[in-house]
Design a protein around this motif. Structure first.
Motif, PDB file in Angstrom:
ATOM      1  N   GLN A 236      13.828  10.955  20.902  1.00 43.05           N
ATOM      2  CA  GLN A 236      12.954  11.226  20.144  1.00 43.05           C
ATOM      3  C   GLN A 236      12.099  12.454  20.146  1.00 43.05           C
ATOM      4  N   ARG A 237      12.397  13.701  19.560  1.00 43.55           N
ATOM      5  CA  ARG A 237      11.993  14.935  19.523  1.00 43.55           C
ATOM      6  C   ARG A 237      10.442  14.960  18.978  1.00 43.55           C
ATOM      7  N   LEU A 238      10.286  14.729  17.789  1.00 39.57           N
ATOM      8  CA  LEU A 238       9.307  14.993  17.001  1.00 39.57           C
ATOM      9  C   LEU A 238       8.366  13.792  17.137  1.00 39.57           C
ATOM     10  N   PRO A 239       7.021  14.213  17.022  1.00 35.98           N
ATOM     11  CA  PRO A 239       5.808  13.122  17.161  1.00 35.98           C
ATOM     12  C   PRO A 239       5.921  12.308  15.931  1.00 35.98           C
ATOM     13  N   VAL A 240       5.581  10.997  16.473  1.00 35.09           N
ATOM     14  CA  VAL A 240       5.476   9.738  15.281  1.00 35.09           C
ATOM     15  C   VAL A 240       4.248   9.858  14.622  1.00 35.09           C
ATOM     16  N   VAL A 241       4.302   9.924  13.369  1.00 35.65           N
ATOM     17  CA  VAL A 241       3.289   9.999  12.527  1.00 35.65           C
ATOM     18  C   VAL A 241       2.432   8.468  12.202  1.00 35.65           C
ATOM     19  N   LEU A 242       1.289   8.327  12.205  1.00 38.65           N
ATOM     20  CA  LEU A 242       0.525   7.107  11.756  1.00 38.65           C
ATOM     21  C   LEU A 242       0.148   7.064  10.379  1.00 38.65           C
ATOM     22  N   GLY A 243       0.431   6.105   9.907  1.00 36.59           N
ATOM     23  CA  GLY A 243       0.088   5.665   8.438  1.00 36.59           C
ATOM     24  C   GLY A 243      -0.738   4.343   8.455  1.00 36.59           C
ATOM     25  N   THR A 244      -1.184   3.982   7.401  1.00 32.67           N
ATOM     26  CA  THR A 244      -1.945   2.711   7.004  1.00 32.67           C
ATOM     27  C   THR A 244      -1.328   2.073   5.678  1.00 32.67           C
ATOM     28  N   TRP A 245      -1.122   0.943   6.015  1.00 26.52           N
ATOM     29  CA  TRP A 245      -0.566   0.068   4.884  1.00 26.52           C
ATOM     30  C   TRP A 245      -1.505  -0.414   4.041  1.00 26.52           C
ATOM     31  N   ASP A 246      -1.142  -0.074   2.663  1.00 27.65           N
ATOM     32  CA  ASP A 246      -2.089  -0.517   1.403  1.00 27.65           C
ATOM     33  C   ASP A 246      -1.374  -1.731   0.820  1.00 27.65           C
ATOM     34  N   PRO A 247      -2.224  -2.816   0.954  1.00 26.23           N
ATOM     35  CA  PRO A 247      -1.476  -4.211   0.340  1.00 26.23           C
ATOM     36  C   PRO A 247      -1.905  -4.038  -1.262  1.00 26.23           C
ATOM     37  N   LEU A 248      -2.631  -3.383  -1.771  1.00 30.63           N
ATOM     38  CA  LEU A 248      -2.727  -3.404  -3.100  1.00 30.63           C
ATOM     39  C   LEU A 248      -1.584  -2.411  -3.876  1.00 30.63           C
ATOM     40  N   THR A 249      -1.329  -1.226  -3.334  1.00 34.23           N
ATOM     41  CA  THR A 249      -0.654  -0.378  -4.082  1.00 34.23           C
ATOM     42  C   THR A 249       0.845  -0.543  -3.325  1.00 34.23           C
ATOM     43  N   ARG A 250       0.896  -1.010  -1.911  1.00 36.20           N
ATOM     44  CA  ARG A 250       2.113  -1.542  -1.533  1.00 36.20           C
ATOM     45  C   ARG A 250       2.910  -0.305  -0.865  1.00 36.20           C
TER      46      ARG A 250
ATOM     47  N   LEU B 114       7.788  -5.340   3.614  1.00 37.99           N
ATOM     48  CA  LEU B 114       8.255  -4.696   2.320  1.00 37.99           C
ATOM     49  C   LEU B 114       9.283  -5.567   1.510  1.00 37.99           C
ATOM     50  N   LEU B 115       9.916  -6.395   2.285  1.00 35.53           N
ATOM     51  CA  LEU B 115      10.789  -7.397   1.638  1.00 35.53           C
ATOM     52  C   LEU B 115      10.105  -8.348   0.700  1.00 35.53           C
ATOM     53  N   SER B 116       9.254  -8.857   1.448  1.00 32.89           N
ATOM     54  CA  SER B 116       8.306  -9.993   0.620  1.00 32.89           C
ATOM     55  C   SER B 116       7.476  -9.234  -0.634  1.00 32.89           C
ATOM     56  N   SER B 117       7.178  -8.028  -0.665  1.00 37.11           N
ATOM     57  CA  SER B 117       6.295  -7.621  -1.744  1.00 37.11           C
ATOM     58  C   SER B 117       7.131  -7.824  -2.828  1.00 37.11           C
ATOM     59  N   SER B 118       8.271  -7.998  -3.114  1.00 40.69           N
ATOM     60  CA  SER B 118       9.302  -8.248  -4.077  1.00 40.69           C
ATOM     61  C   SER B 118       8.940  -9.587  -4.976  1.00 40.69           C
ATOM     62  N   LEU B 119       8.372 -10.736  -4.106  1.00 42.83           N
ATOM     63  CA  LEU B 119       8.109 -11.847  -4.555  1.00 42.83           C
ATOM     64  C   LEU B 119       7.100 -12.175  -5.583  1.00 42.83           C
ATOM     65  N   PRO B 120       7.230 -13.030  -6.365  1.00 42.14           N
ATOM     66  CA  PRO B 120       5.864 -13.049  -7.355  1.00 42.14           C
ATOM     67  C   PRO B 120       4.695 -13.654  -6.483  1.00 42.14           C
ATOM     68  N   PRO B 121       3.542 -13.466  -7.220  1.00 35.57           N
ATOM     69  CA  PRO B 121       2.247 -13.629  -6.673  1.00 35.57           C
ATOM     70  C   PRO B 121       2.396 -15.090  -5.791  1.00 35.57           C
ATOM     71  N   SER B 122       2.856 -15.942  -6.893  1.00 36.46           N
ATOM     72  CA  SER B 122       2.951 -17.523  -6.209  1.00 36.46           C
ATOM     73  C   SER B 122       3.481 -17.692  -5.041  1.00 36.46           C
ATOM     74  N   LEU B 123       4.447 -16.829  -4.660  1.00 42.79           N
ATOM     75  CA  LEU B 123       5.273 -17.142  -3.641  1.00 42.79           C
ATOM     76  C   LEU B 123       4.771 -16.230  -2.356  1.00 42.79           C
ATOM     77  N   SER B 124       4.110 -15.124  -2.641  1.00 44.24           N
ATOM     78  CA  SER B 124       3.711 -14.143  -1.688  1.00 44.24           C
ATOM     79  C   SER B 124       2.055 -14.751  -1.143  1.00 44.24           C
ATOM     80  N   SER B 125       1.630 -13.699  -0.291  1.00 46.79           N
ATOM     81  CA  SER B 125       0.158 -14.134   0.170  1.00 46.79           C
ATOM     82  C   SER B 125      -0.619 -13.300  -0.891  1.00 46.79           C
ATOM     83  N   ALA B 126      -1.969 -13.325  -0.586  1.00 49.37           N
ATOM     84  CA  ALA B 126      -3.022 -12.595  -1.450  1.00 49.37           C
ATOM     85  C   ALA B 126      -2.643 -11.072  -1.525  1.00 49.37           C
ATOM     86  N   LEU B 127      -3.151 -10.700  -2.524  1.00 45.73           N
ATOM     87  CA  LEU B 127      -2.591  -9.064  -2.830  1.00 45.73           C
ATOM     88  C   LEU B 127      -3.525  -8.278  -2.139  1.00 45.73           C
ATOM     89  N   LEU B 128      -4.754  -8.691  -1.824  1.00 45.48           N
ATOM     90  CA  LEU B 128      -5.465  -7.818  -0.936  1.00 45.48           C
ATOM     91  C   LEU B 128      -5.653  -7.924   0.427  1.00 45.48           C
TER      92      LEU B 128
END
Length: 509
Positions: free
Chosen positions: A84-98, A334-348
């Motif tokens: 692993q040569r290059l540094p790892v980038v840090l990001g933040t997950w946004d549950p609204l925009t996924r 990422l895979l659970s984001s394809s489920l409809p809102p009734s089967l997934s957790s809160a959007l926010l």
């Protein structure tokens, strides 16, 4: 005279990461080729002491494997920590925009990661690592820009131009010059259409003019046609420079190729131009005085997140509370984001690992829409294409040969699922997608016409869905199992069909 005598002097590349390219012509192309030479945010292995013989053997082995096999060999859980040569980038997950947001200029007080990691330890290294994601593969999109995150540079340039105008300088921003060239192009199109009508020749849209003078309604129609053509050219990247536009006055009119309307010629000569070298030097002197806070962020799509984090290992993601997400949790998220809102957790709110584990039977299916689109994304990425979102043109992906800074996209991809066992669709918990089911020719004609108008070839990418009887739950429950299935080649398969619009009036020859 040889063309080499007209070559502009080359300038050294910008020292700061993300600095704008201030040169034009061949020197600018050379800088772009050097800056965007790497197709992925990974360093190639250093050549061993064996010399050119071993290097040629390694290159021959990579060519024999193909891009797909070589790319699959780069997954992080198949490599050691030393690779692993290059540094790892840090990001933040946004549950609204996924999607994942990356701070282009992060705060120096950002919390450090728990445990061993190759993530940059300071804000400067993090900013350089984020910039590498764009320079090596064109990953992400600026939140305040059309593509490349250049908001800060554009804002600083506008401030420097305003200061130069207050001193009496004749300088213009790139946006103002673009608007001026657009007006010149529109004038050229109208003038060329006038000449075509008077000469009684065939117009570009196949309508044969009968000659004579134009009425006020005809002039208005010509302006509308010219404006529509400009919009199409801007969308497709077919706009020429001012010099190229001027040389094309009447190119469709035999015997009138060298004619140029006097009124448009005078308007072109009086058009604003870039300032002289003295003003450019003054702008460069003021560059350090412009202090602008960076508010733009780099937005990564969900497909880019899995590709960078799961396949290349150059991205780590935190949730909205600052907690580090493991690769397995991120994959399930990422895979659970394809489920409809009734089967997934809160959007926010980001669901917990226990909640993701409880819904594993719903999202760990081979017909998951996210997996189907990611397979197409991975397929084209492994073949060397730069893959970007095609939402602007009502399709899934756009394919660039080298990247957005070199040329516009040539192909528009629609991902179409294809069940091997049609009965599996009856038990699917996912809502139907826009490309599911049978389509009539009106739909095909609509999609093809939209992309043909912007000079893109429509590609139908059929992704075959393996039957549930062959795919066990464990085959898709983790990123490691998913990659192993891709390596074996017994899960998904991809085939492409290219569609072109046939226009009789333009394809007789």
């Amino acid at each position: 005279m040889p063309r080499s005598r007209h070559r502009k002097p080359e300038r050294p590349p910008p020292s700061a990461p993300g600095a704008p390219l201030a040169v034009t012509g061949k020197a600018r192309n050379a800088l772009k080729n050097a800056l965007y030479a790497h197709p992925l945010p990974l360093d190639a292995p250093a050549p061993s002491s064996g010399g050119a013989t071993q290097a040629k053997a390694a290159a021959a082995q990579q060519q024999q494997q193909g891009w797909a096999e070589w790319l699959r060999s780069l997954v992080p859980f198949a490599r050691t920590q030393q690779e692993q040569r290059l540094p790892v980038v840090l990001g933040t997950w946004d549950p609204l925009t996924r999607c994942v947001w990356l701070q282009i200029t992060p705060s120096a007080a950002a919390p450090a990661a728990a445990g061993p990691s190759s993530r940059p330890a300071n804000a400067a290294a993090q900013s350089a690592a984020v910039r590498l994601l764009w320079e090596r593969g064109f990953f992400g999109k600026g939140s305040l820009s059309r593509s490349e995150p250049t908001w800060r540079d554009r804002k600083a340039n506008a401030i420097r131009v305003q200061r130069a105008r207050e001193r009496g300088g004749n300088v213009f921003t790139p946006e103002e010059l673009t608007a001026q060239r657009r007006r010149e192009r529109k004038a050229a199109k109208i003038a060329r259409a006038r000449l075509a009508v008077r000469a009684g020749t065939q117009l570009a849209d196949g309508i044969v003019a009968l000659g004579g003078e134009l009425t006020a309604e005809d002039e208005k129609a010509l302006e509308e046609i010219a404006e529509r053509e400009l919009v199409q050219e801007d969308e497709a990247g077919a706009g020429a420079t001012t010099e190229q536009t001027e040389s094309g006055y009447g190119k469709h009119i035999p015997g009138l190729i060298y004619l140029r309307p006097q009124r448009e010629a005078q308007a072109t000569e009086q058009a604003p131009r870039v300032s002289a070298a003295g003003e450019e030097g003054a702008l460069e002197e003021e560059e350090e005085e412009v202090q602008i806070e960076e508010v733009e962020v780099l937005q990564l799509s969900s497909f880019e997140v899995l590709f960078l984090a799961g396949m290349l290992g150059v991205l780590e993601v935190d949730d909205e509370h600052g907690n580090r997400l493991s690769l397995s949790t991120l994959y399930a998220l990422l895979l659970s984001s394809s489920l409809p809102p009734s089967l997934s957790s809160a959007l926010l709110a980001t669901p917990s690992p226990s909640e993701l584990q409880a819904s594993q039977a719903q999202w760990a299916r081979p017909d998951n829409p996210f997996l189907l689109q990611y397979v197409a994304y991975h397929h084209f990425r492994s073949l060397g294409w730069v893959v970007k979102s095609g939402l602007k043109f009502c399709i899934d992906f756009l394919l660039y040969k080298r990247g957005p800074v070199f040329s516009h996209a040539e192909f528009a991809v629609l991902v179409i699922p294809e069940y091997e066992n049609p009965d599996d669709k009856l038990s699917s918990p996912f809502p139907p997608g826009p490309n599911d089911g049978e389509k009539d020719w009106v739909w095909f004609s609509t999609m093809n016409r939209v992309n043909t108008q912007v000079l893109k070839t429509l590609v139908l990418c059929y992704v075959s869905i393996p039957p549930l009887a062959r795919m066990q739950l464990q085959s898709l429950s983790s990123p490691e199992a998913f990659v192993q299935g891709l390596k074996r080649g017994d899960t998904y398969s991809v085939r492409e069909v290219t569609i072109r619009r046939w226009t009789p009036a333009r394809m007789r020859a």
